[in-house]
Structure formats: C-alpha cells, structure tokens
Design an enzyme around this catalytic site. Structure first.
Site, PDB file in Angstrom:
ATOM      1  N   SER A 170      62.873  28.724-124.155  1.00  0.00           N
ATOM      2  CA  SER A 170      61.768  28.591-122.611  1.00  0.00           C
ATOM      3  C   SER A 170      61.698  27.866-121.078  1.00  0.00           C
ATOM      4  CB  SER A 170      60.514  27.748-123.305  1.00  0.00           C
ATOM      5  OG  SER A 170      59.682  29.099-123.916  1.00  0.00           O
ATOM      6  N   LYS A 225      61.282  29.348-118.573  1.00  0.00           N
ATOM      7  CA  LYS A 225      60.103  29.521-117.447  1.00  0.00           C
ATOM      8  C   LYS A 225      60.230  29.020-116.598  1.00  0.00           C
ATOM      9  CE  LYS A 225      57.141  30.023-121.241  1.00  0.00           C
ATOM     10  NZ  LYS A 225      57.937  30.066-122.767  1.00  0.00           N
ATOM     11  N   SER A 273      53.609  26.076-122.654  1.00  0.00           N
ATOM     12  CA  SER A 273      54.943  27.400-122.792  1.00  0.00           C
ATOM     13  C   SER A 273      54.761  28.488-122.949  1.00  0.00           C
ATOM     14  CB  SER A 273      56.066  26.537-123.713  1.00  0.00           C
ATOM     15  OG  SER A 273      57.013  27.170-123.608  1.00  0.00           O
TER      16      SER A 273
END
Length: 379
Positions: free
Chosen positions: A58, A61, A113
C-alpha cells in the site's frame, strides 16, 4: 568426535536461526531492502539492496494520492460505483451510491489505507484502473523512478507491480513538498464526510511512528503476504529532512527509529555565514551588494570535518538583479575532496545611475548653450 559434533551443531543453528539483518558499519536492519536519503538533495545516507525490485504493497498509494491531489479539485464529488469498490483488503468504508470528494478519498488512502478509496479515485480520474496505471507509470518516469512498474492504484499484488526502496524514497521526497499531501499524511486522524446522505466519519492513521518518534510526519504503511511489511516515513530535525523506506521488514517500526537516529548523527547543515561577504558594484545606486546561498546542502558522514571556499565576482556592472548569480561556495572534505558547490546570489537589486547622469549632463549642456545665446543677444 567433539569437533564433528560442534561443526554439525553450528550448521543446525545456522539453518534454524538464519541471520537476516544487514550491517553498514554499526547499523543493522531486518528489511530485505532499505534506504535512507536526504529529502533536499537525494543524498543516500544508508542503503541495503536499495535498487532491488520488490512488491511495495500500500505504499503504492503515495503515488495514487499525489496524482489525485494534483487534479486541483479537492471538492470534486464522486458517486461511488459498485465496480470501483469490489476490491479486497483495507477500506475506508465506501458503499455503492455514496458521495465523496477527492480530499476525503486522499484521506482514506493515506490514513485508512483504503483500497476502495484508491480505486474510486483512479476510475474517476482515468476511466479505468488500467488507464490510471498508465498515468502512474508516466509520472514515475518523470520523477526518475526507473525501476518501478505500477499496475494497481491500491498496491494489491499483481504481476509486474513492483518498485525499489530507492524509487519509493524519490517519490516520497517529491510528495511531501505538496502541502496538502504533507498535511494529510502527518495527521493522526481526520474527520471527513461521505455517504448517501453524507455523514461525518473519523479516519485514523495506521502509522505508529507519528508522535512516538521525534520529528516524524509521515508517510505510508503497507502490507500483503507477498510483500511483507512495507513502510515509508519522513522525519525532520534541525532543518534536515530524511526519508526512510523499508520493504519486507518484520521489524519496521524499530528499524525506522534507529535509522533516523543513525542518519541525523551523520548529517549536518554547514555554516553559511556571509555577513562579511559582498560584491562591489560599478555604476549603481549602491556600491556593495550583499550575497546569500542559493540553498544549503546537507553534508553526510562528514560531521564538522569540512572546509569551505567562498568565491565572488571581483565587481559587477549595474544594473544588478536580486537573485543574480554572483559567485559560489565550495565545500571540501578533510582530505580535499569536493563535496558540494552552491551558487551565491545577490540579495538586493541595484539600479544603474549612468542613464540619470547622461540625462543630467544633456540638460546642463542644453542650459549652457541657451545661456551662451542669451548672452550674445544681450551684447
């Protein structure tokens, strides 16, 4: 027999308890790949397999959030589609038909997240996940992320979705310069509105370093079974900002803390006192112009063991513009190696007085001729 037994026992210990830490001097980390860089100039302070291509989970992101912010429409409202939120993993809690703006989506990505937030933003910006990945990769190339390939906006595992610790550090050093990005990733929580009808929701940051390690203000956590624990963090102390990235690190919180302590012990902002330095100006309204450093470099692993050489132009012709290059400062290591060169700029603007003098002389000349003619007529 005792020697054979000792040898076999040593092999058993070696394979049962593998040593997976890495040493750089006295520093060790458990990560498969790690890097610590200075955010201002990209100087590498510490690295371990920094250019090895790995899954980054993640922390992906960071790119998705940055692109979303750069659309310059934080209040743009999106109606959530069912396809966009059909994604596994962490979520900010979006449902079909919800109304949510870009700012809230970025909060959902960086704090909770949310894979749903990343997909909703991606499909609204580019029309599809695939087209958004093209946009991500184009941006990565512009940033110099030459060993990175994006496939998903959320960071879920996919073939050909990878990056390196170094590339993620480059991305983060750029992202934190965006005020909105920095403000969100440094927040422990955010209250945003979304839903149908819209209601307030509080999102909490997964980054445990915030508030527990001096100076840390971001950036992003990540985890999948394939990638392991991934973490990107930023820390500022005494005017120096360091970016730390660890990929596949079972002890990431502790590793980041000690890497920052390690880094700040080895980084120093050099003296840039130029109060006694000036450049003479010819034909200007002022005789001397003050100078300043264009930027202040971070010297790594040198402590205070460096020297500087200041060079400036012998004189300048007016006019002089503020910010005009007028010299340079050279920083050398103790053994005479050139470390950095920093431009020196003029602090003030200086107008020329030559045109004023010419005009005055012409007026005086005209006046003298008039007086001469006048005296003839008088005679």
């Amino acid at each position: 027999m005792k020697r054979i037994f000792a040898f076999v026992f040593s092999l058993i210990l070696l394979f049962c308890f593998p040593i997976n830490s890495f040493s750089s001097g006295k520093m060790t980390v458990s990560a498969k790949a790690a890097v610590l860089i200075c955010a201002d100039n990209g100087e590498v302070v510490f690295e371990k397999n920094a250019h090895e291509k790995l899954s980054m989970a993640s922390t992906t992101k960071i790119m998705t959030a940055l692109i979303t912010i750069e659309q310059c429409c934080p209040e743009r409202v999106v109606v959530v589609s069912e396809n966009a939120i059909k994604v596994e993993g962490t979520s900010m809690g979006l449902k079909k038909g919800d109304k949510v703006n870009y700012y809230s989506l970025v909060c959902g990505m960086l704090l909770s997240s949310g894979n749903d937030a990343a997909n909703v933003a991606a499909t609204d910006i580019s029309g599809s996940i695939e087209e958004f990945a093209v946009l991500m990769n184009e941006r990565a190339k512009k940033l110099g992320m030459n060993d990175t390939s994006f496939v998903t906006p959320s960071g879920l595992d996919a073939k050909d979705h990878y990056s390196t610790a170094y590339d993620m550090a480059l991305l983060s050093s750029f992202a934190i310069k965006n005020e909105t990005f920095r403000e969100i990733c440094s927040s422990k929580s955010k209250t945003v509105s979304f839903g149908n009808p819209e209601t307030e929701h509080t999102l909490y940051n997964h980054n445990k370093l915030l508030g527990s390690v001096e100076g840390v203000f971001g950036v992003k956590t990540g985890f999948t079974k394939k990638s392991g624990r991934c973490l990107v963090s930023a820390c500022e102390r005494n005017g120096i900002t360091l970016i730390c990235v660890t990929l596949n690190d079972p002890d990431d919180w502790a590793d980041h803390k000690k890497l920052f302590d390690y880094g700040f012990e080895r980084c120093v902002l050099p003296d840039c006192d130029l109060t006694e330095v000036g450049v003479r100006v010819t034909g200007g309204e002022r005789k001397i112009v003050d100078v300043e450093c264009a930027c202040l470099p971070v010297l790594v692993n040198k402590g205070n063991e460096f020297t500087r050489l200041v060079t400036v132009d012998s004189f300048l012709y007016a006019p002089v513009k503020s910010g005009q290059k007028v010299g340079a400062v050279y920083y050398y290591s103790k053994d005479g190696k050139l470390l950095y060169t920093v431009d020196l700029l003029s602090v003030q603007s200086v107008n020329a007085v030559k045109a004023v003098k010419v005009q005055k002389n012409q007026q005086e000349k005209k006046k003298s001729i008039f007086d001469f003619l006048k005296s003839i007529f008088r005679r």
